[in-house]
Design a protein around this motif. Structure first.
Motif, PDB file in Angstrom:
ATOM      1  N   THR A  12       0.852  -1.186   0.000  1.00 55.63           N
ATOM      2  CA  THR A  12       0.000   0.000   0.000  1.00 55.63           C
ATOM      3  C   THR A  12       0.892   1.241   0.000  1.00 55.63           C
ATOM      4  OG1 THR A  12      -0.009   0.099   2.409  1.00 55.63           O
ATOM      5  CG2 THR A  12      -1.727  -1.251   1.361  1.00 55.63           C
ATOM      6  N   GLN A  13       0.272   2.405  -0.093  1.00 58.75           N
ATOM      7  CA  GLN A  13       1.048   3.647  -0.044  1.00 58.75           C
ATOM      8  C   GLN A  13       1.830   3.727   1.256  1.00 58.75           C
ATOM      9  OE1 GLN A  13      -1.179   7.265  -0.659  1.00 58.75           O
ATOM     10  NE2 GLN A  13       0.565   8.584  -0.188  1.00 58.75           N
ATOM     11  N   ASP A  14       1.185   3.393   2.366  1.00 63.06           N
ATOM     12  CA  ASP A  14       1.865   3.481   3.663  1.00 63.06           C
ATOM     13  C   ASP A  14       3.052   2.511   3.733  1.00 63.06           C
ATOM     14  OD1 ASP A  14       0.135   5.428   4.534  1.00 63.06           O
ATOM     15  OD2 ASP A  14      -1.124   4.073   5.712  1.00 63.06           O
ATOM     16  N   ILE A  15       2.848   1.280   3.246  1.00 64.08           N
ATOM     17  CA  ILE A  15       3.923   0.286   3.308  1.00 64.08           C
ATOM     18  C   ILE A  15       5.097   0.699   2.424  1.00 64.08           C
ATOM     19  CG2 ILE A  15       4.549  -2.076   2.683  1.00 64.08           C
ATOM     20  CD1 ILE A  15       1.711  -2.914   3.543  1.00 64.08           C
ATOM     21  N   THR A  16       4.798   1.137   1.196  1.00 67.20           N
ATOM     22  CA  THR A  16       5.871   1.523   0.289  1.00 67.20           C
ATOM     23  C   THR A  16       6.615   2.756   0.802  1.00 67.20           C
ATOM     24  OG1 THR A  16       4.714   0.596  -1.616  1.00 67.20           O
ATOM     25  CG2 THR A  16       6.429   2.215  -2.076  1.00 67.20           C
ATOM     26  N   THR A  17       5.871   3.710   1.337  1.00 67.10           N
ATOM     27  CA  THR A  17       6.521   4.914   1.877  1.00 67.10           C
ATOM     28  C   THR A  17       7.435   4.549   3.036  1.00 67.10           C
ATOM     29  OG1 THR A  17       4.630   6.290   1.215  1.00 67.10           O
ATOM     30  CG2 THR A  17       6.123   7.198   2.873  1.00 67.10           C
ATOM     31  N   GLU A  18       6.961   3.692   3.925  1.00 72.00           N
ATOM     32  CA  GLU A  18       7.799   3.244   5.035  1.00 72.00           C
ATOM     33  C   GLU A  18       9.025   2.496   4.525  1.00 72.00           C
ATOM     34  OE1 GLU A  18       9.342   2.747   8.699  1.00 72.00           O
ATOM     35  OE2 GLU A  18       7.633   4.012   8.141  1.00 72.00           O
ATOM     36  N   ALA A  19       8.845   1.702   3.475  1.00 72.27           N
ATOM     37  CA  ALA A  19       9.971   0.978   2.881  1.00 72.27           C
ATOM     38  C   ALA A  19      10.997   1.951   2.294  1.00 72.27           C
ATOM     39  CB  ALA A  19       9.475   0.020   1.808  1.00 72.27           C
ATOM     40  N   TYR A  40      11.523   5.009   3.349  1.00 75.14           N
ATOM     41  CA  TYR A  40      12.217   5.603   4.493  1.00 75.14           C
ATOM     42  C   TYR A  40      13.310   4.664   5.012  1.00 75.14           C
ATOM     43  CZ  TYR A  40       8.327   8.987   4.797  1.00 75.14           C
ATOM     44  OH  TYR A  40       7.396   9.952   4.544  1.00 75.14           O
ATOM     45  N   MET A  41      13.010   3.369   5.049  1.00 69.05           N
ATOM     46  CA  MET A  41      14.010   2.388   5.481  1.00 69.05           C
ATOM     47  C   MET A  41      15.209   2.400   4.525  1.00 69.05           C
ATOM     48  SD  MET A  41      11.402  -0.744   6.430  1.00 69.05           S
ATOM     49  CE  MET A  41      12.635  -1.920   6.979  1.00 69.05           C
ATOM     50  N   CYS A  42      14.917   2.449   3.218  1.00 68.96           N
ATOM     51  CA  CYS A  42      15.996   2.516   2.227  1.00 68.96           C
ATOM     52  C   CYS A  42      16.843   3.764   2.420  1.00 68.96           C
ATOM     53  CB  CYS A  42      15.413   2.504   0.817  1.00 68.96           C
ATOM     54  SG  CYS A  42      14.727   0.934   0.285  1.00 68.96           S
ATOM     55  N   PHE A  43      16.175   4.903   2.599  1.00 72.67           N
ATOM     56  CA  PHE A  43      16.902   6.156   2.777  1.00 72.67           C
ATOM     57  C   PHE A  43      17.817   6.086   4.004  1.00 72.67           C
ATOM     58  CE2 PHE A  43      13.300   8.919   0.725  1.00 72.67           C
ATOM     59  CZ  PHE A  43      13.564   8.343  -0.501  1.00 72.67           C
ATOM     60  N   SER A  44      17.277   5.591   5.117  1.00 72.07           N
ATOM     61  CA  SER A  44      18.064   5.525   6.355  1.00 72.07           C
ATOM     62  C   SER A  44      19.241   4.569   6.220  1.00 72.07           C
ATOM     63  CB  SER A  44      17.175   5.099   7.522  1.00 72.07           C
ATOM     64  OG  SER A  44      16.170   6.058   7.777  1.00 72.07           O
ATOM     65  N   ASP A  45      18.990   3.389   5.638  1.00 70.01           N
ATOM     66  CA  ASP A  45      20.079   2.425   5.433  1.00 70.01           C
ATOM     67  C   ASP A  45      21.175   3.016   4.546  1.00 70.01           C
ATOM     68  OD1 ASP A  45      18.671   0.612   6.936  1.00 70.01           O
ATOM     69  OD2 ASP A  45      18.097  -0.679   5.251  1.00 70.01           O
ATOM     70  N   TYR A  46      20.754   3.712   3.506  1.00 69.95           N
ATOM     71  CA  TYR A  46      21.692   4.305   2.552  1.00 69.95           C
ATOM     72  C   TYR A  46      22.524   5.407   3.216  1.00 69.95           C
ATOM     73  CZ  TYR A  46      23.066   6.934  -1.682  1.00 69.95           C
ATOM     74  OH  TYR A  46      23.759   7.604  -2.663  1.00 69.95           O
ATOM     75  N   GLU A  47      21.860   6.273   3.967  1.00 65.32           N
ATOM     76  CA  GLU A  47      22.583   7.333   4.675  1.00 65.32           C
ATOM     77  C   GLU A  47      23.592   6.746   5.666  1.00 65.32           C
ATOM     78  OE1 GLU A  47      20.201  11.247   5.517  1.00 65.32           O
ATOM     79  OE2 GLU A  47      18.830   9.557   5.785  1.00 65.32           O
ATOM     80  N   ASP A  48      23.173   5.742   6.407  1.00 65.43           N
ATOM     81  CA  ASP A  48      24.073   5.107   7.381  1.00 65.43           C
ATOM     82  C   ASP A  48      25.275   4.480   6.678  1.00 65.43           C
ATOM     83  OD1 ASP A  48      22.439   5.831   9.457  1.00 65.43           O
ATOM     84  OD2 ASP A  48      21.466   3.872   9.648  1.00 65.43           O
ATOM     85  N   LEU A  49      25.016   3.869   5.528  1.00 72.06           N
ATOM     86  CA  LEU A  49      26.108   3.255   4.778  1.00 72.06           C
ATOM     87  C   LEU A  49      27.114   4.312   4.337  1.00 72.06           C
ATOM     88  CD1 LEU A  49      27.453   0.915   3.207  1.00 72.06           C
ATOM     89  CD2 LEU A  49      25.836   1.380   1.342  1.00 72.06           C
ATOM     90  N   LEU A  50      26.624   5.387   3.722  1.00 71.90           N
ATOM     91  CA  LEU A  50      27.526   6.403   3.179  1.00 71.90           C
ATOM     92  C   LEU A  50      28.377   7.051   4.267  1.00 71.90           C
ATOM     93  CD1 LEU A  50      25.488   8.344   0.455  1.00 71.90           C
ATOM     94  CD2 LEU A  50      26.898   6.289   0.216  1.00 71.90           C
ATOM     95  N   LYS A  51      27.757   7.395   5.381  1.00 72.45           N
ATOM     96  CA  LYS A  51      28.495   8.143   6.399  1.00 72.45           C
ATOM     97  C   LYS A  51      29.542   7.298   7.120  1.00 72.45           C
ATOM     98  CE  LYS A  51      25.142   7.716  10.204  1.00 72.45           C
ATOM     99  NZ  LYS A  51      24.122   8.463  10.977  1.00 72.45           N
ATOM    100  N   ARG A  75      11.674  12.951   1.893  1.00 73.32           N
ATOM    101  CA  ARG A  75      10.813  12.497   2.987  1.00 73.32           C
ATOM    102  C   ARG A  75       9.652  13.469   3.185  1.00 73.32           C
ATOM    103  NH1 ARG A  75      15.978  11.330   5.434  1.00 73.32           N
ATOM    104  NH2 ARG A  75      16.264   9.085   5.792  1.00 73.32           N
ATOM    105  N   ARG A  76       9.946  14.759   3.129  1.00 71.80           N
ATOM    106  CA  ARG A  76       8.887  15.754   3.304  1.00 71.80           C
ATOM    107  C   ARG A  76       7.837  15.624   2.197  1.00 71.80           C
ATOM    108  NH1 ARG A  76      13.141  19.106   5.332  1.00 71.80           N
ATOM    109  NH2 ARG A  76      13.689  19.824   3.245  1.00 71.80           N
ATOM    110  N   GLU A  77       8.290  15.468   0.973  1.00 68.38           N
ATOM    111  CA  GLU A  77       7.348  15.324  -0.141  1.00 68.38           C
ATOM    112  C   GLU A  77       6.480  14.087   0.006  1.00 68.38           C
ATOM    113  OE1 GLU A  77       9.345  17.604  -3.941  1.00 68.38           O
ATOM    114  OE2 GLU A  77       9.342  15.420  -3.911  1.00 68.38           O
ATOM    115  N   LEU A  78       7.102  12.969   0.351  1.00 65.05           N
ATOM    116  CA  LEU A  78       6.353  11.722   0.487  1.00 65.05           C
ATOM    117  C   LEU A  78       5.361  11.799   1.641  1.00 65.05           C
ATOM    118  CD1 LEU A  78       9.327   9.296  -0.179  1.00 65.05           C
ATOM    119  CD2 LEU A  78       7.263   9.460  -1.588  1.00 65.05           C
TER     120      LEU A  78
END
Length: 265
Positions: free
Chosen positions: A6-13, A15-26, A102-105
């Motif tokens: 659903t929209q909620d599930i995909t949006t949460e997914a 966010y998980m991708c964004f957080s994992d990616y940011e943690d990886l890069l830093k 994140r704000r847009e979503l």
């Protein structure tokens, strides 16, 4: 059973991708930025430029008609501009891009989610494209982490949605890439980060079905290995030797299936 995104599930997914990616890069060392990824044309930094650049071009985009593509043409300018940033600056720029996304979503309503547009797999909706973004993030992160030996979270909504993209193509994989003949069937039992049973029956054509009691062939596969094999990123021989993929039933077709899961790159 495939994840019903659903929209909620995909949006949460996402966010998980964004957080994992940011943690990886830093947490990357300077040397790790230059390590060859599983994508032949990109090192770690190149994969990052691709992921961050696409999220950047999506900021402010709302399709106006069903034939409209995302503004992929902006990616070239992002790639050019990013050459001026050192790695620390790239991490900071990415953080700002993802905060804006994140704000847009967060503000996107159901009408905006369901608006028709073109996607990398053809006509769809903005929401369908976001599922593809989850797939892209999930796979590309492992393009970086697998060569580096960095552990990842291979379960959760983002992993389920990434797997859905392969699950939806399983009829094509079995019918065209594996070439399983008429009257045969295959069961693929995933373990590891995701536990899921998937089945394809060849009756006129190869079709995904909900269940088969006694398939002609069974594969048992680590879920991350399965997705990365389907994307052509890793060597099936290594996965077989490591015990992350095995087969039973018809031995000849089991072996062929294990070596021919790739459908995209």
């Amino acid at each position: 059973m495939a994840c019903m995104a659903t929209q909620d599930i995909t949006t949460e997914a996402l966010y998980m991708c964004f957080s994992d990616y940011e943690d990886l890069l830093k947490n990357l060392s300077e040397e790790q930025w230059n390590v060859q990824s599983l994508c032949p044309d990109w090192d770690t930094r190149g994969v990052g430029v691709h992921l961050s650049g696409i999220e950047d071009l999506l900021i402010g985009w709302s399709p106006s008609n069903p034939e409209e593509w995302p503004p992929f043409g902006k990616l070239a300018q992002f790639e050019k501009t990013s050459t001026e940033w050192n790695n620390a600056s790239f991490v900071e720029k990415t953080k700002n891009i993802l905060e804006e996304r994140r704000r847009e979503l967060e503000e996107l309503d159901e009408a905006g989610w369901d608006i028709p547009c073109m996607t990398p797999v053809g006509s769809g909706t903005y929401g369908r494209f976001m599922n593809i973004r989850v797939f892209d993030f999930w796979v590309h992160q492992r393009d970086i982490t697998l060569p580096l030996g960095v552990e990842t979270n291979d379960s959760g909504a983002h992993a389920e949605i990434a797997l859905d993209e392969v699950h939806g193509s399983l009829g094509y994989i079995v019918g065209k890439k594996i070439g399983l003949p008429e009257g045969m069937s295959i069961g693929i039992r995933l373990n590891g980060g995701i536990e899921r049973d998937m089945f394809v029956n060849v009756d006129g054509r190869a079709q995904v079905v909900n269940e088969i009691n006694s398939p002609s062939v069974e594969l048992v596969v680590d879920s991350t290995s399965f997705i990365m094999l389907a994307c052509g990123r890793i060597d099936p021989e290594e996965e077989i030797r490591a015990g992350r993929i095995s087969w039973s039933g018809d031995v000849e077709w089991g072996e062929k299936a294990a070596r021919n899961l790739r459908f995209t790159m």
